[in-house]
Design a protein around this motif. Structure first.
Motif, short mmCIF file in Angstrom:
data_model
loop_
_atom_site.label_atom_id
_atom_site.label_comp_id
_atom_site.label_asym_id
_atom_site.label_seq_id
_atom_site.Cartn_x
_atom_site.Cartn_y
_atom_site.Cartn_z
N ARG A 118 -4.37 8.24 -7.41
CA ARG A 118 -3.28 7.19 -8.67
C ARG A 118 -3.89 7.12 -10.05
NH1 ARG A 118 -3.76 1.97 -7.48
NH2 ARG A 118 -1.92 1.98 -8.99
N ALA A 119 -4.82 7.41 -10.00
CA ALA A 119 -6.26 6.66 -11.23
C ALA A 119 -4.97 7.61 -12.61
CB ALA A 119 -7.23 6.93 -11.35
N LEU A 120 -4.58 9.23 -12.09
CA LEU A 120 -4.65 9.78 -13.03
C LEU A 120 -3.42 9.78 -12.94
CD1 LEU A 120 -5.57 12.04 -14.97
CD2 LEU A 120 -6.00 13.93 -13.12
N THR A 121 -2.72 10.20 -11.48
CA THR A 121 -0.96 10.81 -11.68
C THR A 121 -0.40 9.43 -11.20
OG1 THR A 121 -1.66 10.71 -9.14
CG2 THR A 121 -1.93 12.95 -10.64
N GLY A 122 -0.84 8.20 -11.60
CA GLY A 122 0.16 7.29 -11.00
C GLY A 122 1.00 7.00 -9.65
N THR A 138 -0.73 -2.05 -4.34
CA THR A 138 -2.86 -1.55 -4.59
C THR A 138 -2.08 -3.03 -6.09
OG1 THR A 138 -3.04 0.11 -5.19
CG2 THR A 138 -4.49 -1.11 -6.33
N GLN A 139 -1.15 -2.83 -6.92
CA GLN A 139 -1.16 -4.54 -7.46
C GLN A 139 -0.73 -5.58 -6.94
OE1 GLN A 139 2.86 -3.13 -9.27
NE2 GLN A 139 1.88 -1.55 -10.44
N VAL A 196 -3.14 -6.12 5.83
CA VAL A 196 -3.06 -5.37 5.50
C VAL A 196 -2.05 -5.39 5.29
CG1 VAL A 196 -1.76 -3.95 7.64
CG2 VAL A 196 -4.04 -5.71 8.07
N VAL A 197 -1.20 -4.64 3.54
CA VAL A 197 -0.93 -4.28 3.12
C VAL A 197 0.18 -2.88 3.47
CG1 VAL A 197 -1.59 -6.21 1.49
CG2 VAL A 197 -1.45 -3.54 1.21
N GLY A 198 1.78 -3.15 3.93
CA GLY A 198 2.18 -1.52 3.82
C GLY A 198 3.09 -1.74 4.50
N TYR A 199 3.73 -0.34 4.80
CA TYR A 199 5.11 -0.29 5.94
C TYR A 199 4.43 -0.73 7.14
CZ TYR A 199 5.48 2.96 2.10
OH TYR A 199 5.01 3.66 0.38
N VAL A 200 5.42 -0.99 7.56
CA VAL A 200 5.84 -1.92 8.96
C VAL A 200 5.30 -0.81 10.47
CG1 VAL A 200 8.20 -1.67 9.24
CG2 VAL A 200 6.85 -3.04 10.63
N GLU A 201 5.30 0.39 10.01
CA GLU A 201 5.27 1.78 11.15
C GLU A 201 3.72 1.83 11.89
OE1 GLU A 201 8.18 3.53 9.28
OE2 GLU A 201 9.83 3.56 10.61
N PRO A 202 2.67 1.65 10.21
CA PRO A 202 1.47 2.17 10.52
C PRO A 202 0.95 0.93 10.58
CG PRO A 202 2.13 2.68 8.19
CD PRO A 202 3.37 3.05 9.10
N ILE A 248 -6.93 -3.47 3.87
CA ILE A 248 -6.77 -1.91 4.52
C ILE A 248 -4.91 -1.89 4.30
CG2 ILE A 248 -6.41 -2.85 7.22
CD1 ILE A 248 -6.97 0.18 7.76
N GLY A 249 -4.59 -0.94 3.60
CA GLY A 249 -2.72 -1.39 3.35
C GLY A 249 -2.64 1.08 2.52
N ALA A 250 -1.67 0.58 2.21
CA ALA A 250 -0.87 1.83 2.19
C ALA A 250 -1.49 2.44 0.43
CB ALA A 250 0.71 1.81 1.87
N LEU A 251 -2.75 2.24 -0.39
CA LEU A 251 -2.70 1.81 -0.81
C LEU A 251 -3.00 3.14 -2.17
CD1 LEU A 251 -6.52 0.63 -1.13
CD2 LEU A 251 -4.18 -0.73 -0.77
N GLU A 252 -2.08 4.04 -1.63
CA GLU A 252 -2.02 4.72 -2.74
C GLU A 252 -0.32 4.62 -3.31
OE1 GLU A 252 -0.93 7.99 -0.02
OE2 GLU A 252 1.38 7.93 0.50
N VAL A 253 0.07 3.56 -2.97
CA VAL A 253 1.67 3.14 -2.98
C VAL A 253 1.35 1.90 -4.31
CG1 VAL A 253 3.60 1.97 -2.89
CG2 VAL A 253 2.78 3.78 -1.22
N GLY A 254 1.30 2.00 -5.52
CA GLY A 254 1.65 0.50 -6.73
C GLY A 254 1.25 -0.33 -6.43
N PHE A 255 2.70 -0.89 -6.37
CA PHE A 255 2.74 -1.75 -5.62
C PHE A 255 2.35 -2.08 -4.94
CE2 PHE A 255 5.73 -2.58 -2.05
CZ PHE A 255 6.09 -0.61 -2.08
#
Lengths: 285, 335, 406
Positions: free
Chosen positions: B132-136, C183-184, C230-236, C174-181
Motif C-alpha cells: 500500500r505504501a507504494l501503490t495505494g 487501515t485509516q 477485527v476490521v473488514g468484510y463480514v464474510e472473512p 486483524i483486518g483487511a489492511l490492504e484496504v485504505g479505509f
C-alpha cells in the motif's frame, strides 16, 4: 513451541485438501497429459451441489457428498468427451486453452446456479479438543481423515484393479497400450471420472471447513498445480507430500513471516521449483 | 509480396475509418469505448507476439500492463516527470522486468510456461494490492495526470477538459505504431524464425537456431507493449488501482487474440475491438458473460484454431473463386 | 445519427400543439443510480438502488419536486458498475453522455467511486456518494461531489476511545489492511488508544477471499493480547470470530464489520458470537433513530420483501437531499446551482439517518462530507443490540479532513 505445533496442525488440514485437489489434477495430467485447469471450478461445483443436497434433502455432509460425487464424475466424463477429446492430437497448449475456457464457463455456471454469496456446509463437528495448549478442532480432524481415506481408495484402485492397470499402461505409453488392446477412450473417461469425483469431495470439504464463493475455485486450481509441480508431475506420492508441504508452509509463512503475502508463498514456491528443480520433489526424469 | 500489399490497403482503410469515427459517433461515450479498444489493441498485438508468433501462451500480459501503469503513474506523480517521457520510460522499464522474469521461465515449455506466467500475474497482482505504501493498494491512486499540452504544426492539442478526442487520437497513433512494429517484426527474418519455432521448436533448434534468444525477444517486446498500454490506460482513466490487472484480464487478452486470429496482424485488432464492445452489445449479467466467453474460447480452439480473421480471409478467397493463395502459416491446427 | 428533417418538424409541431393538453408543466427529471448491482459489491449496491427507487416513488406520490414554476416527477435509471473502476467509468459516462443524467446517486464501493470522482469536477453534474468509505473521495474537496456516509476513520477514533475506556491496553488487530479505509480506521483507533496508555500489539491482515485465518490468530494468541479488533468484510470476519474461539483465544472481541445477523449465522453459531462488539456508524438502528427510520424499515420490507441493509438509507437520504436542494435552487437544469444549494442545505426533515449538523446546521461540511453518529453494538442472544453512542466530534474531524487536502 506450542505456536509452531499449532501452525503445523492447522496447515495439515488445509494441506490435505490441497492434496485431494492435486490428486485429481495429477491423474489427468500424468495419464492423459492434459493440464486440466478447470478442475478447481469443477470442485467448487461439487461443493455447491453437496450444499444443495444437504439443505434441500436434509442429508448430513457425507451422504450429500456421496450423492454429489457420481454427478461430478459424469460431468467430468462429459467434459472429456466434448471438450478435450477433439484436441487430443493437437498441440498440448490447445488443451490448456480449452481448460481456461472451461474454467470461465464453470465459474459462470456456478454464479448462475448458486449465486455470489458465500456458502458454508453445516456439520455437527463443532467440538474443539485442548491437547496441552494445542487446540485441535474436530472438523479439521474429520477433513484430514476423509482426505486420507479417499487418497487410499484411489491408490488401491490404480494399483490393484484391472482398470487401474489399463490406466497405468496408458500413462506409460499410449501407443503401446493401444496395441495391447487397451480401450484408450474408456481409460480417458475413467480417469476424468475419478479426477472429478475427487474434486467434488475436495469442494465439499472446503465448503464445510471454510466456504465456497466465486473465485475460490481458480485459486485452488492454481495451488493444485503448485502442489503438482512441487511434488513432481504425474507422481501420486508427490501429490500427497506436496499438498501437505504446501499447506504447512503457507501456515508457517503466514504465522511467522507475513499474513499479507500469504498467497504469494505458494506462487513463489511454484516458480522456484519450476525453474530450479522442474521434476519436483518426487518426480522422475 | 501480394499479401503484404493487400494488408497494407486494408490497414490504411482501417486507420482512415478510425480517424473518421469520432465524427460519425459524436457521443463521448463511444469515443471513450473506442479509446479503450485502441489501448486493448496495443495489448493484443503484444500478446500476439508470444502467443501467435512464437506459440507460447503467456498469462501475464495484464500483470505487465499493471507494472507499466504503476511505473508511469509513480514517476509522474512523485517525481514530476512529464507523461510524454514516461510514455517511453515506463514500457522500457517493464521490458527490463520482463527480461528478469522471462530469462529463467522460457526454459520451460508449453503449458509449464503458461502456468509459470499465471503465477507471475498472481504475484504481481498481490504485491500491487498489498504494498500500500507504494501503490495505494485497493483504494488506488486518484488524480493521475493527463499528458501536458502538445503543440504540433502550430496547433495546440490539450488533453484536459471535457473532450477526450485528443486522447483518442493519441491512443490511435500508439495503436498504429504498435501494429506497424509487429508488421515489421513479422516480415523480418526474426519473425520467420519465430514462426518456425511455433511450428516445431525441436526442429528449429536442430537447425541451429538459438531459440531462447528469439523467445526472449518476443516475450520482452510483448511486455513492452503491455507496459505502453498500461501507461496509456492510467493517464486516460485518471485513477489507478490493481483491479484491472488480474488474471481474469490476462485471460480476456488471450481470448481476444484467439478470437481474432493469432499469428495475423489484423486478428488482434478484431479481437481487441470485439472484446471491448461485446459486453456493450450483449448486455448480459456477469454470469452469462463468463459462460459466453468461455464457450467462445472452447469452440474457437476446437473448430477455429486460427481465429476469425483467417476464416474470413479464406471465405473471401472462396467467394472470389480465385486460386487459394498459399498462406505462410501451414495449417497445424495450433491455436 | 441524422434525423430526417421533415419528420422532426412534424413531430415538433405536433408536440407544441399538444402542450396545453399536458398536465401543467409536469416534467420528468431523470436521476441515475450508479452502483454494484452484480458481483461482490452487490450486497451493498443493490439495497442502495432499491432505496433510491423507494424514495423516488414516495416523492412522486406526494406531487414530485417543485423547482420554480416547473413540477418534476422523478425517473430512476440504474447502471451496474460491478464495483470495478473501469466499469464504473464506462457506466457513468453512459449515464451522463447517453442518458443526459445530471444527478448521480448510489456509489457503494470505494474503488469504483474513486475512479468516477476523479473526473467528476469536469462534468455538468452533481454526485452523491453513499456507502463508499474511502477518505480521499471527499478529502479532495471536489465542488460537485458529496457523501452521506462518514469516512471510516471518523468512526475509528470514537471506537478507540471506547475500547480504551473498557480497559483494554494490548489490542491485537486483524483486518483487511490492504484496504485504505480499514487501515485509516485502525490508525485513528490507535491514536486514541495510545492517548489512554494502550497500544496495538499486532497488525495481521486478511484478504476479501481468505477464509482460514488460523495462522494469523495463532500468532496473535502467542502475543497474549487483552482484546482483539477485527476490521473488514463480514464474510472473512465471521470466520475470524469463530476461529478465535477454536484456538482458545478467549478475550473480548471488538469489530468494524457491519454484517447482518443472517450473514454471521451462516458461518458462526450465535453462542460463538455472544459478546462480540461492533463499533460502527449507527446507520439504520431503529432503536437509536426516529420515526422516519421505523417507517423506512416497514416500507422497505413491504416493497422488496426483505429487510433493508443498515447502510441502504445513505442512498435514500441522497434523493431527499436532491429534492430539497433543487427546490431551494429553484431549478433542476443548472447542476452548478443545485450543487451550491446542496452545499448549504440544512439537514432534510425526511432523512432517515441521524446526521450531526455542521456549520449553520448544514448536513454537509466544507468538504462535502456528512456525519452520522457512531454507535457501540453488541451481539446478545442472536441479535445485534445497540448499547450506546460513541462520542464523536464532527467539527474537529471536518477541520482534519480539510487539512489533508492536497
Amino acid at each position: 513451541m506450542n505456536e509452531l505445533l499449532q501452525q503445523i496442525f492447522n496447515g495439515l488440514a488445509i494441506g490435505s485438501v490441497y492434496t485431494l485437489v492435486a490428486l485429481g489434477l495429477t491423474v489427468v495430467f500424468g495419464i492423459l497429459g492434459i493440464a486440466h485447469f478447470a478442475h478447481g471450478s469443477l470442485a467448487m461445483f461439487g461443493g455447491y451441489l453437496t450444499f444443495v443436497f444437504s439443505t434441500t434433502m436434509g442429508l448430513p455432509l457425507f451422504a450429500s457428498m456421496a450423492l454429489a460425487m457420481p454427478v461430478g464424475a459424469v460431468l467430468g466424463m462429459l467434459i472429456e468427451r466434448l471438450a478435450y477429446r477433439p484436441v487430443r492430437d493437437a498441440p498440448h497448449i490447445n488443451a490448456f486453452i480449452i481448460a481456461l475456457g472451461l474454467t470461465m464457463m464453470l465459474e459462470g455456471g456456478n454464479l448462475l446456479l448458486f449465486g455470489a454469496d458465500q456458502v458454508i456446509i453445516q456439520t455437527p463437528y463443532q467440538k474443539v479438543f485442548d491437547l496441552g495448549g494445542i487446540f485441535v478442532a474436530q472438523l479439521r480432524m474429520v477433513v484430514i481423515v476423509t482426505s486420507v481415506t479417499l487418497v487410499a481408495i484411489v491408490t488401491l484402485l490404480l494399483l490393484k484393479t484391472k482398470t487401474g492397470k489399463s490406466v497405468r499402461a496408458v500413462a506409460q505409453n499410449r501407443h503401446a497400450a493401444v496395441l495391447m488392446g487397451v480401450n484408450v477412450n474408456l481409460v480417458s473417461s475413467v480417469v476424468f471420472a475419478i479426477s472429478s469425483a475427487l474434486g467434488v469431495a475436495a469442494g465439499a470439504l472446503i465448503g464445510a471447513l471454510l466456504a465456497l464463493a466465486p473465485g475460490v475455485g481458480e485459486s485452488f486450481a492454481v495451488k493444485g498445480f503448485a502442489v503438482l509441480i512441487l511434488g513432481g508431475l504425474g507422481s501420486l506420492p508427490g501429490a500427497i507430500l506436496g499438498g501437505l508441504v504446501l499447506g504447512v508452509s503457507e501456515s508457517l509463512a503466514a504465522g511467522f513471516l507475513s499474513s499479507a503475502y500469504k498467497d504469494v508463498i505458494s506462487f513463489l514456491i511454484m516458480i522456484l521449483v519450476l525453474l530450479v528443480m522442474p521434476q519436483g520433489l518426487m518426480g522422475k526424469k | 509480396m501480394r499479401i503484404f500489399n493487400k494488408s497494407l490497403l486494408f490497414s490504411v482503410a482501417a486507420v482512415a475509418g478510425a480517424l473518421a469515427l469520432p465524427h460519425a459517433f459524436k457521443s463521448p461515450y463511444y469515443i471513450h469505448l473506442m479509446t479503450l479498444a485502441l489501448i486493448w489493441i496495443v495489448l493484443a498485438q503484444g500478446q500476439n507476439l508470444t502467443q501467435g508468433f512464437v506459440g507460447y501462451v503467456s498469462i501475464a500480459q495484464a500483470g505487465f500492463m499493471g507494472i507499466g501503469a504503476y511505473i508511469s503513474t509513480l514517476l509522474t506523480m512523485n517525481y514530476g516527470i512529464s507523461v510524454w517521457t514516461t510514455l517511453v520510460i515506463a514500457p522500457l522499464l517493464t521490458g527490463v522486468m520482463a527480461v528478469v522474469a522471462g530469462y529463467p521461465s522460457l526454459r520451460v515449455k508449453g503449458h509449464y510456461f503458461s502456468i509459470v506466467t499465471l503465477a507471475y500475474n498472481m504475484v504481481i497482482f498481490i504485491v500491487l494490492m498489498t504494498f500500500r505504501a507504494l501503490t495505494g493498494g485497493e483504494a488506488g491512486i486518484p488524480d493521475v495526470p493527463r499528458p501536458s499540452e502538445l503543440t504540433l504544426f502550430g496547433h495546440v492539442f490539450s488533453f484536459e477538459g471535457r473532450s477526450n478526442l485528443n486522447y483518442y487520437a493519441l491512443a490511435l497513433s500508439v495503436a498504429v505504431l504498435a501494429t506497424v512494429f509487429c508488421a515489421l517484426v513479422l516480415h523480418s527474418r526474426a519473425g520467420r524464425v519465430m514462426l518456425a519455432i511455433r511450428q516445431n521448436e525441436d526442429l528449429a533448434e536442430a537447425m541451429g537456431v538459438i531459440t531462447s534468444r528469439y523467445k526472449l525477444f518476443a516475450f520482452v517486446m510483448s511486455s513492452i507493449l503491455a507496459g505502453l498500454a498500461g501507461t496509456l490506460y492510467a493517464h486516460y482513466i485518471g485513477f489507478l488501482n490493481p483491479e484491472p490487472f488480474g488474471v481474469d484480464q490476462s485471460l480476456n487478452i488471450i481470448l481476444a487474440v484467439i478470437l481474432g486470429g493469432s499469428g495475423t496482424l489484423t486478428g488482434p485488432i478484431v479481437g481487441a475491438v470485439s472484446v471491448t464492445f461485446l459486453p456493450e452489445i450483449l448486455r448480459f449479467a456477469d454470469s452469462f458473460r463468463l459462460i459466453t466467453y468461455g464457450l467462445i474460447l472452447v469452440v474457437a480452439t476446437i473448430f477455429l484454431p486460427k481465429g476469425l480473421v483467417p476464416l474470413v480471409a479464406s471465405l473471401w478467397r472462396w467467394l472470389r473463386a480465385s486460386q487459394p493463395i498459399a498462406s505462410h502459416n501451414k495449417p497445424t491446427g495450433k491455436a | 445519427m441524422k434525423l430526417k428533417t421533415p419528420l422532426t418538424l412534424a413531430a415538433l409541431a405536433l408536440s407544441a400543439a399538444l402542450m396545453p393538453l399536458a398536465h401543467a408543466a409536469d416534467e420528468v427529471l431523470v436521476i441515475g443510480v450508479n452502483d454494484a448491482l452484480t458481483g461482490g459489491g452487490a450486497v451493498y449496491g443493490l439495497p442502495q438502488a432499491n432505496a433510491v427507487q423507494m424514495a423516488a416513488d414516495e416523492i412522486n406520490a406526494t406531487g414530485g419536486i417543485k423547482a420554480g414554476s416547473t413540477n418534476y416527477k422523478l425517473k430512476v435509471i440504474t447502471s451496474d458498475d460491478k464495483a470495478n473502476p473501469t466499469e464504473a467509468t464506462n457506466s457513468v459516462r453512459k449515464l451522463i453522455d447517453r442518458d443526459n443524467v445530471k444527478y448521480l446517486v448510489g456509489f457503494c464501493c470505494s474503488g469504483s467511486t474513486s475512479a468516477v470522482a476523479s473526473f467528476m469536477a469536469k462534468e455538468d453534474a452533481v454526485m452523491l456518494v453513499g456507502n463508499a468509505a474511502e477518505r480521499t473521495i471527499t478529502a479532495q474537496g471536489i465542488p460537485n461531489v458529496f457523501r452521506t456516509r462518514p469516512p471510516a476513520d471518523f468512526t475509528g477514533s470514537a471506537a478507540g476511545t471506547f475500547v480504551a475506556q473498557k480497559g483494554a491496553r494490548n489490542v491485537a488487530v486483524i483486518g483487511a489492511l490492504e484496504v485504505g479505509f480499514y487501515t485509516q480506521y485502525v490508525d485513528a483507533f490507535e491514536k486514541e488508544l495510545n492517548k489512554a496508555g494502550g497500544k496495538i500489539v499486532a497488525r495481521e491482515a486478511f484478504g476479501l477471499r481468505d477464509r482460514d485465518m488460523t495462522p494469523q490468530l495463532t500468532k496473535i494468541r502467542g502475543l497474549k493480547p487483552d482484546a482483539i479488533l477485527v476490521v473488514g468484510y463480514v464474510e472473512p470476519a465471521a470466520f475470524v470470530y469463530r476461529q478465535a474461539l477454536e484456538l482458545g483465544l478467549n478475550v473480548p472481541r471488538y469489530g468494524f464489520t457491519s454484517g447482518s445477523e443472517e450473514q454471521f449465522l451462516k458461518v458462526v453459531t450465535s453462542a460463538q458470537m455472544e459478546g462480540v462488539w461492533d463499533l460502527r456508524p449507527t446507520e439504520l438502528t431503529i432503536e437509536a433513530l426516529g420515526p422516519q427510520a421505523k417507517a423506512y424499515d416497514a416500507n422497505y420490507r413491504k416493497k422488496f420483501n426483505q429487510s433493508p441493509t443498515p447502510s441502504s438509507p445513505y442512498a435514500y437520504d441522497q434523493v431527499y437531499v436532491l429534492k430539497n436542494a433543487i427546490e431551494r435552487a429553484g431549478s433542476a437544469k443548472d447542476a452548478k446551482k443545485v450543487a451550491d444549494a446542496v452545499r448549504t442545505l440544512p439537514i432534510p426533515k425526511e432523512a432517515v439517518m441521524k446526521y450531526m449538523p455542521n456549520d449553520g446546521g448544514a448536513i454537509f461540511d466544507q468538504n462535502g462530507q456528512a456525519y452520522t453518529s457512531n454507535g457501540a453494538f453488541q451481539w446478545q442472544k442472536g441479535k445485534w443490540v445497540f448499547v450506546s453512542e460513541l462520542p464523536s466530534d464532527n467539527k474537529a474531524y471536518s477541520q482534519f479532513l480539510r487539512s489533508i487536502r492536497k
